[in-house]
Design a protein around this motif. Sequence first.
Motif, PDB file in Angstrom:
ATOM      1  N   LEU A 261       0.807  -1.215   0.000  1.00  0.00           N
ATOM      2  CA  LEU A 261       0.000   0.000   0.000  1.00  0.00           C
ATOM      3  C   LEU A 261       0.845   1.273   0.000  1.00  0.00           C
ATOM      4  CD1 LEU A 261      -2.555  -1.153   2.721  1.00  0.00           C
ATOM      5  CD2 LEU A 261      -2.983  -1.014   0.272  1.00  0.00           C
TER       6      LEU A 261
ATOM      7  N   VAL B 279      -9.868   5.048  -1.683  1.00  0.00           N
ATOM      8  CA  VAL B 279      -9.290   3.715  -1.873  1.00  0.00           C
ATOM      9  C   VAL B 279     -10.420   2.689  -1.925  1.00  0.00           C
ATOM     10  CG1 VAL B 279      -7.167   4.377  -0.690  1.00  0.00           C
ATOM     11  CG2 VAL B 279      -8.989   3.247   0.600  1.00  0.00           C
TER      12      VAL B 279
ATOM     13  N   GLN C 275      -8.405  -2.390  -0.287  1.00  0.00           N
ATOM     14  CA  GLN C 275      -7.298  -1.556   0.188  1.00  0.00           C
ATOM     15  C   GLN C 275      -7.582  -1.005   1.581  1.00  0.00           C
ATOM     16  OE1 GLN C 275      -7.349   1.108  -3.153  1.00  0.00           O
ATOM     17  NE2 GLN C 275      -5.614   0.114  -4.164  1.00  0.00           N
TER      18      GLN C 275
ATOM     19  N   ARG D 296      -6.882  -3.612   4.117  1.00  0.00           N
ATOM     20  CA  ARG D 296      -5.439  -3.757   4.324  1.00  0.00           C
ATOM     21  C   ARG D 296      -4.906  -2.646   5.235  1.00  0.00           C
ATOM     22  NH1 ARG D 296      -5.662  -5.573  -1.131  1.00  0.00           N
ATOM     23  NH2 ARG D 296      -4.514  -7.511  -1.496  1.00  0.00           N
TER      24      ARG D 296
ATOM     25  N   ASN E 238     -10.361 -10.742  -2.667  1.00  0.00           N
ATOM     26  CA  ASN E 238      -9.778  -9.776  -1.740  1.00  0.00           C
ATOM     27  C   ASN E 238      -9.663 -10.348  -0.340  1.00  0.00           C
ATOM     28  OD1 ASN E 238      -9.023  -7.268  -2.981  1.00  0.00           O
ATOM     29  ND2 ASN E 238     -11.165  -6.892  -3.435  1.00  0.00           N
TER      30      ASN E 238
END
Length: 230
Positions: free
Chosen positions: A136, A147, A151, A154, A181
Amino acid sequence: MGEAISSSEILSAAGVDLSYGTQLAVRGAHLSVARGEVAAITGQSGSGKSSLLYCLAGVLPVARGQVRFEGRSLGDLGDDEISTLRRERFGFVFQYGELLPELTIEENTALPLRLAGQRKRPALAAANEVLGRLGLEGLAGRRPSQVSGGQSQRVAVARALVHRPTVVFADEPTGSLDSTNASAVLREFLDLARSRGTAVVLVTHDPAVAAQADSRYTMTDGVLTPRGSL
């Protein structure tokens, strides 16, 4: 005198009950988690698994039994001690990330360090190191609204691990993501946690997620049952 504490045991529950009014949500739960171990608790919605997680994290007080961290009963700690423990020694990952929209990605990630009193520059440096390990590094200056869902999750993982906590509590950390994901986030989360020797208590309804843990438990109507170690 209590029971002997295993040298590797970091977190345990012994005979834990939790009540909401007259309803018993957790019934006599026993659990032990070692340093660097990933323990998964599976169960249907309403089975009591998230309630147990919050007992283990010291968020909810138990009605009976004990939760111990490093051999000390959380019930013996004052409010300030519990708050310090949750801020400095514990990390949290939630289903929807729960990022602060007004902060950038790197500021969200650095938040546990800033709350613990670390200066801004080293806190942001540590945040960017963890973000980089999670792929990232190019998102540091963006806001959460800029995002994707994967993301964002994360980033939540990075925030939970940035201060090198002893234990991370994860409540359905991939529940809001698609399978691709979810698999990627979970793999990165567990790899990074294990590389740092962080214990993880993971609540999930997904058997595929639980299969990646070192030990597994099932929660049914408030009753926790061990399913063995891998």
